[in-house]
Design a protein around this motif. Structure first.
Motif, PDB file in Angstrom:
ATOM      1  N   PRO A  47       0.576  -1.469  -0.186  1.00 36.17           N
ATOM      2  CA  PRO A  47       0.004  -0.127   0.160  1.00 36.17           C
ATOM      3  C   PRO A  47       0.981   1.448  -0.158  1.00 36.17           C
ATOM      4  O   PRO A  47       1.641   0.851   0.369  1.00 36.17           O
ATOM      5  N   VAL A  99       0.670   1.271   5.713  1.00 34.53           N
ATOM      6  CA  VAL A  99      -0.768   0.024   6.027  1.00 34.53           C
ATOM      7  C   VAL A  99      -0.102  -1.218   5.549  1.00 34.53           C
ATOM      8  O   VAL A  99      -0.441  -1.515   4.156  1.00 34.53           O
ATOM      9  N   ILE A 129      -2.472  -5.089   4.166  1.00 36.41           N
ATOM     10  CA  ILE A 129      -3.375  -5.109   4.836  1.00 36.41           C
ATOM     11  C   ILE A 129      -3.412  -7.338   4.103  1.00 36.41           C
ATOM     12  O   ILE A 129      -2.516  -7.726   3.159  1.00 36.41           O
ATOM     13  N   VAL A 155     -10.410  -2.980   6.229  1.00 39.77           N
ATOM     14  CA  VAL A 155     -10.640  -1.516   5.494  1.00 39.77           C
ATOM     15  C   VAL A 155     -11.629  -0.752   7.036  1.00 39.77           C
ATOM     16  O   VAL A 155     -11.216   0.392   7.009  1.00 39.77           O
ATOM     17  N   PHE A 192      -4.921   2.180   0.408  1.00 36.06           N
ATOM     18  CA  PHE A 192      -4.535   0.915   1.484  1.00 36.06           C
ATOM     19  C   PHE A 192      -4.022  -0.191   0.564  1.00 36.06           C
ATOM     20  O   PHE A 192      -4.359  -1.513   0.682  1.00 36.06           O
TER      21      PHE A 192
END
Length: 116
Positions: free
Chosen positions: A11, A15, A17, A27, A55
């Motif tokens: 990202p 961040v 994920i 999210v 993200f």
């Protein structure tokens, strides 16, 4: 890093994920936390495109998360205009933080295997 031609965990703003878990749930949690701790101020505009870049995910999980945030009264979606962080009182912050895990409940429409 790529795997099968897809960017994994890359990202724009640090961040990460976890692709093994529901992206929309992650999210939702990240945006909700930013609203609750006033990192995102009331009235702030939330762009699907900017959030997807931030993200490192597609716009679909962003849309899903924003819809859930709207259901919880944390954002307001105005068709053809945008999505905005709502003004909330301290009492509502307390109420929502004490029941924050309720969105992961099965009655909210999310499969059990996507919750952690």
């Amino acid at each position: 890093m790529t795997r099968y031609g897809l960017a994994i965990g890359k990202p724009a703003f640090g961040v990460v994920i976890d692709r093994r878990m529901s992206v929309a749930v992650q999210v939702f949690d990240l945006i909700r936390r930013e609203i609750m701790d006033a990192t995102l101020s009331p009235g702030a505009s939330l762009s699907e495109h900017a959030l997807s870049q931030r993200f490192g995910v597609s716009r679909t999980p962003i849309r899903e998360a924003l819809l859930r945030l709207a259901e919880d009264g944390l954002v307001q979606i105005v068709p053809q205009v945008g999505t905005f962080v709502t003004h909330i009182s301290l009492a509502k912050v307390y109420e929502r933080s004490s029941s924050a895990r309720r969105w992961n409940a099965p009655q909210r429409g999310w499969p059990l295997d996507q919750r952690t």
